[in-house]
Motif scaffolding. Structure first.
Motif, PDB file in Angstrom:
ATOM      1  N   HIS A  42      96.344  57.720  58.582  1.00 21.45           N
ATOM      2  CA  HIS A  42      96.990  58.823  59.457  1.00 21.45           C
ATOM      3  C   HIS A  42      96.949  58.287  61.058  1.00 21.45           C
ATOM      4  CE1 HIS A  42      98.503  61.405  56.394  1.00 21.45           C
ATOM      5  NE2 HIS A  42      97.242  61.192  55.800  1.00 21.45           N
ATOM      6  N   LYS A  81     106.020  53.899  58.989  1.00 28.31           N
ATOM      7  CA  LYS A  81     105.135  53.649  60.118  1.00 28.31           C
ATOM      8  C   LYS A  81     105.021  52.239  60.334  1.00 28.31           C
ATOM      9  CE  LYS A  81     101.177  55.754  60.435  1.00 28.31           C
ATOM     10  NZ  LYS A  81      99.978  56.537  60.128  1.00 28.31           N
ATOM     11  N   TYR A 109     106.259  63.339  56.686  1.00 28.94           N
ATOM     12  CA  TYR A 109     105.507  64.239  55.676  1.00 28.94           C
ATOM     13  C   TYR A 109     106.302  64.595  54.459  1.00 28.94           C
ATOM     14  CZ  TYR A 109     102.073  63.673  59.356  1.00 28.94           C
ATOM     15  OH  TYR A 109     101.214  63.219  60.252  1.00 28.94           O
ATOM     16  N   CYS A 132      97.239  56.873  64.590  1.00 29.08           N
ATOM     17  CA  CYS A 132      98.520  56.719  65.539  1.00 29.08           C
ATOM     18  C   CYS A 132      99.099  55.550  65.704  1.00 29.08           C
ATOM     19  CB  CYS A 132      98.161  57.641  67.032  1.00 29.08           C
ATOM     20  SG  CYS A 132      99.396  57.553  68.063  1.00 29.08           S
TER      21      CYS A 132
HETATM   22  C1  HEM Z   1      98.878  60.469  74.398  1.00 29.87           C
HETATM   23  C2  HEM Z   1      99.601  60.636  73.667  1.00 29.87           C
HETATM   24  C3  HEM Z   1      99.364  60.632  71.995  1.00 29.87           C
HETATM   25  C4  HEM Z   1      98.164  61.380  71.331  1.00 29.87           C
HETATM   26  C5  HEM Z   1      97.073  61.923  72.186  1.00 29.87           C
HETATM   27  C6  HEM Z   1      98.283  60.963  69.776  1.00 29.87           C
HETATM   28  C7  HEM Z   1      97.303  61.564  68.951  1.00 29.87           C
HETATM   29  C8  HEM Z   1      97.522  61.311  67.685  1.00 29.87           C
HETATM   30  C9  HEM Z   1      96.620  61.755  66.649  1.00 29.87           C
HETATM   31  C10 HEM Z   1      95.150  62.373  66.957  1.00 29.87           C
HETATM   32  C11 HEM Z   1      97.240  61.460  65.387  1.00 29.87           C
HETATM   33  C12 HEM Z   1      96.422  61.548  64.201  1.00 29.87           C
HETATM   34  C13 HEM Z   1      96.939  63.016  63.533  1.00 29.87           C
HETATM   35  C14 HEM Z   1      96.202  63.371  62.245  1.00 29.87           C
HETATM   36  O1  HEM Z   1      95.519  62.523  61.659  1.00 29.87           O
HETATM   37  O2  HEM Z   1      96.609  64.343  61.608  1.00 29.87           O
HETATM   38  C15 HEM Z   1      98.594  60.738  65.759  1.00 29.87           C
HETATM   39  C16 HEM Z   1      98.943  60.130  64.596  1.00 29.87           C
HETATM   40  C17 HEM Z   1     100.166  59.827  64.890  1.00 29.87           C
HETATM   41  N1  HEM Z   1     100.933  59.536  66.220  1.00 29.87           N
HETATM   42 FE1  HEM Z   1     100.385  59.850  68.027  1.00 29.87          FE
HETATM   43  N2  HEM Z   1      99.487  60.492  69.800  1.00 29.87           N
HETATM   44  C18 HEM Z   1     100.092  60.212  70.923  1.00 29.87           C
HETATM   45  C19 HEM Z   1     101.316  59.369  71.242  1.00 29.87           C
HETATM   46  C20 HEM Z   1     102.212  58.986  70.156  1.00 29.87           C
HETATM   47  C21 HEM Z   1     103.381  58.704  70.281  1.00 29.87           C
HETATM   48  C22 HEM Z   1     104.048  58.201  71.596  1.00 29.87           C
HETATM   49  C23 HEM Z   1     104.041  58.256  69.212  1.00 29.87           C
HETATM   50  C24 HEM Z   1     105.312  57.870  68.985  1.00 29.87           C
HETATM   51  C25 HEM Z   1     106.154  56.927  69.507  1.00 29.87           C
HETATM   52  C26 HEM Z   1     103.192  58.739  68.124  1.00 29.87           C
HETATM   53  C27 HEM Z   1     103.313  58.595  66.783  1.00 29.87           C
HETATM   54  C28 HEM Z   1     102.196  59.103  65.765  1.00 29.87           C
HETATM   55  C29 HEM Z   1     102.530  58.876  64.363  1.00 29.87           C
HETATM   56  C30 HEM Z   1     103.899  58.408  63.781  1.00 29.87           C
HETATM   57  C31 HEM Z   1     101.302  59.179  63.793  1.00 29.87           C
HETATM   58  C32 HEM Z   1     100.983  59.114  62.237  1.00 29.87           C
HETATM   59  C33 HEM Z   1     100.973  60.489  61.628  1.00 29.87           C
HETATM   60  C34 HEM Z   1     100.361  60.206  60.227  1.00 29.87           C
HETATM   61  O3  HEM Z   1     100.244  59.293  59.764  1.00 29.87           O
HETATM   62  O4  HEM Z   1     100.126  61.176  59.365  1.00 29.87           O
HETATM   63  N3  HEM Z   1     101.939  59.308  68.743  1.00 29.87           N
HETATM   64  N4  HEM Z   1      98.645  60.590  67.044  1.00 29.87           N
END
Ligand code: HEM
Length: 508
Positions: free
Chosen positions: A452, A163, A152, A454
């Motif tokens: 955004h 990403k 960010y 995940c």
């Molecule tokens: C149970 C596990 C996980 C859940 C429930 C989860 C949930 C989410 C959610 C809801 C978002 C959207 C956030 C937003 O729009 O404000 C997100 C974005 C993201 N998550 Fe996950 N996540 C999990 C695991 C992971 C893991 C293991 C990684 C990395 C290895 C990861 C990396 C990311 C990244 C890089 C974004 C993008 C943020 C963006 O573009 O603004 N997440 N995740």
């Protein structure tokens, strides 16, 4: 409204420099005075802005409603912060009953507009970053932890490129290796639990998730350096994700801020050394670090060491709380329902064979009951309950316009949907029903669409399913005297309260 906004902006600018000057004078002398000056200024601005905006909101133009309903509060500045902080779900449900899916309220001088349920939240996923902006709300938390030049801290198109690079490294070939690594780490970690006892499951899984993520996402060199000292550095870095870090100015000399910044510098030094060694000796490994070393932006330039180090920290911490809380809640759901736990264990044997040989990726995919347990846990205990954006331009939410036209019918319909979505009935045994738009858990847990979304979802599944397959083979779990943890709402990601579980070695 434009005039009012510019009046407020000027007030903020003037006030900002006043505070800066005041702070320059008081820093190093007295923290209390500094906080008092800041608070006094904010209170005055908020009071003025509230008065000005309220008169505008309370007198919308005739005809269709222009603004979402604003929940009134008699407490200046703090607004609804206390009641929301005590029990956010109850607060939001009450507001939903009264005002419908879109409403605003004030907390700590800021106006929050909530979009509840899939219908209203669609706006959030489908909007452009220029309109509903993520970095404006998240950067205060993430930039001091990950560092500059990544996530960010950069314009969203650059973050999207980053990403994409990370996503390249999160592929099926990698997951196949990850399963073996995670199974080994889990068996090794749980040796310390012995044959039976009562232990803090959340604490154990948090430690294990760091170890497995470091091994799978950072590579063997960085994992081999992860001793107690480095674990403490991660804990200090992680201590940067607090409400205080989000609400208070980053320059305040708070001990947690200082620990966070020191840990950030030290971890980066460790990563730089590993990165430079790989670059120097030209050793090629098949892992995420190598993917990042070989990656280039669209214009052909490679990532700097600093960007790689920042992305590695981000990758580790993005999944740390989400995966550790989810795994812990899943453990308590399984401990509460012994028959479900037995069926999951039976599934291990049915899919992998009576002898329970080491796990592999294809078997994990066939464990459909375990998969549903994980999805149901994510539905009932979503680690990220709220996604935030800063509104940079006026937005119309479909539901508000529709609420104007057919208010009663529409609200009734959405209430039913919301209840349906969050009802406590556990659907571990049946696949999600195919009701358009609302059924698939992904729709409300991982951001399915949009910029955004995940990138860690598949990795999280591999990680949590491997850990729980290994644990089900090792132990039987029970609640301690029937205690099922309450939700701790004081942490940013809602963790289980007093998460102690009873276990004994499985003998059959
Ligand atoms: C149970 C596990 C996980 C859940 C429930 C989860 C949930 C989410 C959610 C809801 C978002 C959207 C956030 C937003 O729009 O404000 C997100 C974005 C993201 N998550 Fe996950 N996540 C999990 C695991 C992971 C893991 C293991 C990684 C990395 C290895 C990861 C990396 C990311 C990244 C890089 C974004 C993008 C943020 C963006 O573009 O603004 N997440 N995740």
């Amino acid at each position: 409204l434009k005039i009012l906004t510019s009046m407020l902006l000027s007030l903020f600018e003037v006030g900002g420099s006043l505070i800066e000057n005041a702070v320059e004078k008081v820093v190093g002398i007295n923290l209390t005075s500094m906080v008092l000056v800041t608070t006094a200024f904010l209170l005055s601005v908020v009071y003025l802005s509230k008065k000005i905006m309220q008169s505008h909101i309370e007198n919308p133009s005739p005809g269709c409603k222009k603004y979402p309903p604003h929940i009134p509060s008699s407490i200046p500045f703090l607004g609804h912060a206390l009641s929301f902080g005590r029990s956010p779900i109850q607060f939001l449900e009450n507001a939903y009953e009264k005002y419908g899916p879109v409403f605003s309220f004030t907390m700590v001088g800021k106006t929050f507009t909530y979009l509840l349920g899939s219908d209203a939240a669609t706006l959030l996923f489908n909007s452009k970053n220029e309109d509903l902006n993520a970095e404006d709300v998240y950067s205060r938390l993430t930039t001091p932890v990950f560092g500059s030049g990544v996530a960010y801290d950069v314009p969203n198109p650059v973050f999207l490129e980053q990403k994409k690079m990370l996503k390249t490294g999160l592929n099926v070939a990698q997951f196949k290796q990850h399963v073996t690594l995670i199974e080994e780490e889990t068996q090794e970690y749980f040796k310390r639990w012995g044959d039976s006892g009562e232990r803090n499951l959340f604490e154990a899984l948090s430690e294990l998730i760091i170890l497995t993520a470091s091994r799978c996402l950072h590579g063997k060199e960085i994992r081999s350096l992860l001793d107690e000292k480095v674990a403490q550095l991660y804990a200090d870095l992680d201590g940067g994700f607090t409400h205080a870090a989000w609400l208070l100015p980053g320059w305040l000399p708070l001990p947690s801020f200082r620990r966070r910044d020191k840990a950030h510098r030290e971890i980066k030094q460790i990563f730089y050394r590993v990165i430079q060694r790989r670059r120097q000796f030209g050793e090629k490994e098949d892992d995420m670090l190598q993917t990042l070393l070989d990656a280039t932006y669209k214009d052909g330039h490679p990532l700097s060491d600093d960007e790689i180090a920042g992305m590695l920290i981000g990758l580790l911490l993005a999944g740390q709380h989400t995966s550790s809380t989810t795994s812990a809640w899943m453990g308590f759901f399984l401990a509460r329902d012994k028959s479900l736990q037995d069926q999951c264990y039976a599934e291990q044997k049915a899919v992998c064979g009576e002898e329970l040989p080491p796990l592999d990726y294809d078997q994990l995919k066939d464990m459909s009951l375990l998969d549903r347990c994980l999805k149901e846990t994510l539905r009932l205990r979503p680690p990220i309950m709220t996604m935030m954006r800063m509104a940079k331009s006026p937005q119309s939410v479909a539901s508000v316009t529709r609420a104007c036209q057919k208010k009663k019918q529409f609200l009734k319909k959405t209430k039913q949907n919301l209840r349906w979505l969050w009802r406590q009935k556990l659907d571990f045994l049946i696949p999600p029903p195919p009701i358009a738009g609302h059924c698939h858990f992904k729709k409300f847990v991982f951001s399915l669409l949009g910029r955004h979304r995940c990138i860690g979802e598949n990795f999280a599944y591999v990680q949590i399913k491997t850990i729980w397959s290994t644990l089900l083979r090792l132990y039987e779990f029970d609640l301690v005297d029937g205690y099922f943890p309450k939700v701790n709402y004081t942490t940013m990601i809602h963790t289980p309260n007093n998460p102690v579980i009873r276990y004994k070695r499985r003998l059959y």
